[in-house]
Design a protein around this motif. Structure first.
Motif, PDB file in Angstrom:
ATOM      1  N   MET A 101      18.771  21.351   9.149  1.00  0.00           N
ATOM      2  CA  MET A 101      19.636  20.803  10.192  1.00  0.00           C
ATOM      3  C   MET A 101      20.718  21.809  10.579  1.00  0.00           C
ATOM      4  O   MET A 101      21.448  22.325   9.725  1.00  0.00           O
ATOM      5  CB  MET A 101      20.281  19.505   9.679  1.00  0.00           C
ATOM      6  N   ASP A 102      20.828  22.083  11.866  1.00  0.00           N
ATOM      7  CA  ASP A 102      21.842  22.981  12.402  1.00  0.00           C
ATOM      8  C   ASP A 102      23.175  22.219  12.525  1.00  0.00           C
ATOM      9  O   ASP A 102      23.251  21.192  13.202  1.00  0.00           O
ATOM     10  CB  ASP A 102      21.386  23.477  13.779  1.00  0.00           C
ATOM     11  N   VAL A 103      24.219  22.700  11.826  1.00  0.00           N
ATOM     12  CA  VAL A 103      25.538  22.059  11.890  1.00  0.00           C
ATOM     13  C   VAL A 103      26.570  23.044  12.437  1.00  0.00           C
ATOM     14  O   VAL A 103      27.749  22.984  12.080  1.00  0.00           O
ATOM     15  CB  VAL A 103      25.970  21.516  10.507  1.00  0.00           C
ATOM     16  N   SER A 104      26.150  23.963  13.308  1.00  0.00           N
ATOM     17  CA  SER A 104      27.078  24.905  13.927  1.00  0.00           C
ATOM     18  C   SER A 104      27.886  24.198  15.020  1.00  0.00           C
ATOM     19  O   SER A 104      27.606  23.050  15.387  1.00  0.00           O
ATOM     20  CB  SER A 104      26.323  26.101  14.497  1.00  0.00           C
ATOM     21  N   LEU A 105      28.870  24.907  15.554  1.00  0.00           N
ATOM     22  CA  LEU A 105      29.760  24.299  16.553  1.00  0.00           C
ATOM     23  C   LEU A 105      29.024  23.917  17.825  1.00  0.00           C
ATOM     24  O   LEU A 105      29.403  22.969  18.506  1.00  0.00           O
ATOM     25  CB  LEU A 105      30.900  25.276  16.876  1.00  0.00           C
TER      26      LEU A 105
END
Length: 518
Positions: free
Chosen positions: A7-11
């Motif tokens: 899962m991508d949790v970047s801004l």
């Protein structure tokens, strides 16, 4: 087949999405909604699947290790924080480490990457990783292809038009290509909303997480079963135009064989065979799970009271020590057998053989196997003390012959020394001497090692000059004869240099008189 959800949790995942209604959604919320739908489906239909959850931005973190507890996975989705820029390469390296530590490099694994299509900025971004892909050393290689069998599914929280406006789609397609083409990219059809996200994850479920239901048949007996994990289509390499070969949903048992006869055969994959019980109204009550514990217990009690052929088959194979040969498709077979997890628990398993009429050479062609009653006499004997298997091959196998191999110099030295030892014991060792001499001669001709023949001939002539006065006269004649024959063979220009020609002992007055005395 284990699953790793990345899962991508970047801004960039916190960008707002215009959704009808007063509540404001982010792309991360859409991703969580889709993953919740996936986990709920797996909890009901794929509850034996091990799943791990990894989050990443510039670094990666294992939020939930491999588990079958989908409640824990869903709770973790609501506890994810937002971090900095996207660095996909570090996340893929993390997946490699996690899977290899838990499963090794032989177990197939599915990787579900959830991102918004933003590739990151500068060093560590996907653009930078792909641009430097061919300039890396072996110690700093890109993590794709994964060191284990895998399929990479990319779930983009963006529609196709948004991805095509930049080079994001090309870079993501390059990831699939680097993974040997194993995987697929999913995008949202139409505007970003909960309904379209559900549709996208529904396509993933249909492709990779649909349970395989089949009907197990044996004569008039049938049973609805689920095969887990789902059997993958098999592609035959020898075909000019390879077509994926899938197993039938009707699995027909064609016979039974003793475990000792089938031994431990090579197989493509192994699968659990789980019975699906039906209540009187025809609705399924297993092997899925229900939300309410009381409903689950009552469903299990109902299922336990209904006779099931799958349970009968499992118990019979376990007690009798046999396996059931099952037909998976045209000229494709497998076997059903009982495998024990522990002293008290065992499962009905199915292994798939390679497609073909003769997957196990020691059993012969499957179409030619038949019941014992068709034989004139019991092939297992009256006291069950023999077996008709393995079948003896018509042609002698190459590995069953005495082939001369000179991989190391010591092997060649040993063969030459053996000839010299027998030469010093002539004429008593005449037969052994010529046997070893012909073996070396054939090997040298096969390898084109003609200088060896000339060298051994020189050694035999030297041995002849070193014979003591007490040596038998026939020894000198035999050594001279053998040396001459080897020199002729070393030229390669005579009928005596043919591969099939054998050097025969020289017939002398001494050899004939010694034969008469014997």
């Amino acid at each position: 087949m284990p699953t790793v959800v990345v899962m991508d949790v970047s801004l960039s995942m916190t960008r707002p999405v215009s959704v009808e209604g007063s509540e404001e959604y982010q792309r991360k919320h859409l991703a969580v909604h889709g993953l919740t739908m996936l986990f709920e489906h797996m909890a009901t239909n794929y509850k034996l699947e091990f799943t791990a959850l990894v989050v990443f931005s510039s670094l990666w973190e294992l939020m939930v290790p491999f588990t079958r507890d989908y409640n824990t996975l869903q709770e973790a989705l609501s506890n994810m924080d937002d971090y900095d820029k996207t660095c996909l390469e570090s996340a893929l390296l993390g997946v490699c480490n996690i899977v290899q530590q838990e499963w090794g490099a032989a177990i197939p694994c599915q990787v579900v990457l959830v991102t918004d299509g933003c590739l990151g900025i500068g060093r560590g971004s996907l653009r930078h990783s792909l641009a430097t892909h061919n300039q890396r050393s072996e110690s700093n290689r890109f993590p794709l292809p994964f060191p284990f069998p895998s399929k990479l599914y990319v779930m983009c929280m963006a529609n196709l038009e948004e991805l095509q406006s930049t080079d994001s789609l090309d870079c993501l397609e390059r990831l699939i290509d680097l993974n040997n083409g194993e995987g697929q990219i999913f995008t949202i059809d139409g505007p970003l909303c909960l309904k379209n996200v559900q549709s996208m994850f529904g396509k993933l479920i249909d492709l990779a997480y649909t349970p395989f239901h089949a009907v197990l048949k044996c004569g008039h007996l049938t049973s609805d079963v689920q095969v887990f994990p789902r059997p993958e289509p098999f592609i035959i390499d020898e075909e000019i135009d390879p077509i994926p070969k899938a197993i039938n949903t009707d699995l027909e048992i064609v016979g039974f064989v003793d475990i000792a006869d089938i031994s431990s055969p090579p197989v493509l994959s192994r699968h659990l065979v789980l019975p699906i019980a039906l209540n009187r109204e025809g609705d399924e009550v297993g092997p899925g799970i229900t939300d309410d514990t009381e409903d689950e217990n009552s469903a299990n009690q109902i299922a336990g009271k209904i006779p099931n052929f799958c349970v009968l088959l499992h118990g019979s194979l376990k007690v009798e020590g046999m396996v059931a040969v099952v037909q998976l498709g045209p000229e494709w077979f497998g076997m059903l057998y009982s495998q024990a997890d522990s002293k008290k628990k065992s499962n009905l398993m199915m292994s798939l053989f390679e497609p073909g009429p003769e997957p196990l050479p020691w059993l012969g062609k499957m179409a030619q196997l038949g019941p014992i009653s068709d034989a004139k006499e019991n092939p297992y004997g009256e006291d069950d003390n023999k077996s008709p298997f393995p079948l003896q091959p018509k042609n002698k196998r190459s590995y069953a012959q005495n082939v001369t191999v000179w991989i190391k110099p010591s092997g060649l030295q040993t063969d030459v020394q053996k000839i010299l030892r027998n030469a010093r014991k002539l004429p008593e060792k005449t037969q052994t001497f010529y046997k070893e001499l012909n073996r070396l001669r054939k090997a040298a001709l096969a390898f084109g090692f003609l200088d060896l023949l000339k060298g051994v001939a020189d050694m035999l002539e030297r041995e002849c000059t070193l014979l003591p006065d007490t040596a038998h006269p026939d020894a000198a004649f035999q050594l001279t004869h053998a040396a001459q024959q080897l020199k002729v063979a070393s030229t390669g220009a005579s009928e005596y240099a043919a591969y099939d020609h054998n050097i025969a002992p020289l017939q002398t007055d001494f050899s004939s008189s010694s034969t008469e005395r014997m």
